[in-house]
Motif scaffolding. Structure first.
Motif, PDB file in Angstrom:
ATOM      1  N   ASP A  21      11.305  20.326  21.330  1.00 15.70           N
ATOM      2  CA  ASP A  21      11.203  18.713  20.965  1.00 15.70           C
ATOM      3  C   ASP A  21      10.530  18.587  19.561  1.00 15.70           C
ATOM      4  O   ASP A  21      11.058  17.724  18.687  1.00 15.70           O
ATOM      5  N   THR A  22       9.499  19.390  19.173  1.00 19.57           N
ATOM      6  CA  THR A  22       9.061  19.474  17.916  1.00 19.57           C
ATOM      7  C   THR A  22       9.944  20.052  16.804  1.00 19.57           C
ATOM      8  O   THR A  22      10.230  19.408  15.731  1.00 19.57           O
ATOM      9  N   PHE A  23      10.605  20.976  17.237  1.00 14.70           N
ATOM     10  CA  PHE A  23      11.589  21.665  16.121  1.00 14.70           C
ATOM     11  C   PHE A  23      12.842  20.499  15.919  1.00 14.70           C
ATOM     12  O   PHE A  23      13.034  20.592  14.752  1.00 14.70           O
ATOM     13  N   LEU A  24      13.199  19.930  17.059  1.00 16.67           N
ATOM     14  CA  LEU A  24      14.295  19.115  16.840  1.00 16.67           C
ATOM     15  C   LEU A  24      13.902  18.012  16.152  1.00 16.67           C
ATOM     16  O   LEU A  24      14.622  17.456  15.162  1.00 16.67           O
ATOM     17  N   ASN A  26      11.590  17.674  13.610  1.00 17.77           N
ATOM     18  CA  ASN A  26      11.246  17.872  12.340  1.00 17.77           C
ATOM     19  C   ASN A  26      12.658  18.298  11.569  1.00 17.77           C
ATOM     20  O   ASN A  26      12.548  18.253  10.304  1.00 17.77           O
ATOM     21  N   LEU A  27      13.595  18.560  12.394  1.00 16.48           N
ATOM     22  CA  LEU A  27      14.935  18.742  11.465  1.00 16.48           C
ATOM     23  C   LEU A  27      15.453  17.639  10.947  1.00 16.48           C
ATOM     24  O   LEU A  27      16.286  17.524  10.014  1.00 16.48           O
ATOM     25  N   ASN A  28      14.728  16.290  11.216  1.00 17.94           N
ATOM     26  CA  ASN A  28      15.394  15.001  10.600  1.00 17.94           C
ATOM     27  C   ASN A  28      14.654  14.828   9.151  1.00 17.94           C
ATOM     28  O   ASN A  28      14.701  13.645   8.816  1.00 17.94           O
ATOM     29  N   GLN A  29      13.669  15.596   9.138  1.00 19.70           N
ATOM     30  CA  GLN A  29      12.744  15.146   7.992  1.00 19.70           C
ATOM     31  C   GLN A  29      13.178  15.571   6.572  1.00 19.70           C
ATOM     32  O   GLN A  29      14.152  16.612   6.349  1.00 19.70           O
ATOM     33  N   SER A  30      13.502  14.548   5.664  1.00 18.61           N
ATOM     34  CA  SER A  30      14.248  14.697   4.428  1.00 18.61           C
ATOM     35  C   SER A  30      13.623  15.989   3.569  1.00 18.61           C
ATOM     36  O   SER A  30      14.663  16.628   3.180  1.00 18.61           O
TER      37      SER A  30
END
Length: 258
Positions: A21-24, A26-30
């Protein structure tokens, strides 16, 4: 086995400390998206440039009788043993504003340090030997009798290269290009000195990990997992090609009618 376990434990710990859940999330961070995009663009560019410019060098390295062979061979190997920081400073002294080509480049309106071009140059300097050496091994494996037979049949140099040599060495070229791409993707030391660490401009994944370790550990962990997965897949691909090539060679040597 203890050494294998020693290698496995840190990788396992990194995976455990990065929940899905943390991995997914963080994938949205610019910043992370920019670092991934920049790394993919620059590393693929590096692989293409190396493929284009490194192939003639690898062909040259098959002529061991040439007087220049020891010099060229040593120069090609040198970036693999140089500390990355030394490579970065060397590039800066060559192409920086105060470098030996700095004034010439400035007169043309060209600025290289701390740009995306600098990232590509740093990656190419460090990673290109992986392709050149793999390709040279592939070209050296081509039987001279095959090339002579093709020449006797009327094939010119280009036709010999296209229809005789490349079908034999393509797996070596591909594995070398993939290794170069993977090495460029993980390049850090030369890049941070020659290109800097500017988000969205020169900040690749390894550089973002460096900053994330101090600012946001979750980002650093996410990028680390991505790089580990890419590295693992790269090794799987290369080992698969090498295994297929070995099976082909064994089959060819054991079957006279092959």
């Amino acid at each position: 086995m203890p050494l294998v376990l020693f290698i496995f434990i840190p990788i396992f710990a990194l995976m455990v400390k990065t929940p899905l859940d943390t991995f997914l999330k963080n994938l949205n961070q610019s910043q992370l998206v920019q670092a991934i995009s920049l790394s993919l663009v620059t590393s693929l560019t590096t692989a293409f440039i190396t493929l284009l410019l490194g192939t003639p060098v690898s062909i040259f390295l098959t002529y061991r009788s040439n007087r220049l062979f020891p010099i060229v061979d040593t120069l090609v190997d040198l970036p693999t043993v140089l500390p990355p920081s030394v490579a970065g400073i060397a590039l800066l002294m060559a192409f920086g504003r105060k470098g030996i080509f700095g004034s010439f480049l400035s007169s043309l309106g060209i600025t290289i340090p701390f740009t995306m071009l600098a990232v590509v140059i740093a990656q190419t300097f460090v990673a290109s030997p992986f392709y050149i050496k793999a390709a040279a091994i592939g070209f050296s494996s081509v039987d001279e009798e095959l090339k002579q037979a093709a020449a006797l049949d009327g094939a010119n140099r280009w036709e010999i290269l296209r229809y005789v040599i490349f079908p034999i060495v393509w797996s070596s070229l591909l594995s070398g290009a993939v290794m170069t791409w993977a090495r460029a993707l993980g390049e850090f030391g030369a890049t941070i000195i020659f290109a800097g660490n500017f988000p969205g401009r020169t900040q690749t994944m390894p550089l973002a990990i460096y900053i994330g370790f101090e600012v946001n550990l979750d980002v650093a962990l996410t990028l680390s997992v991505i790089l580990i997965c890419l590295s693992f897949l790269t090794l799987i691909v290369i080992k698969g090609f090498l295994h297929r090539r070995l099976e082909y060679s064994l089959k060819k040597s054991s079957d006279p009618a092959f």
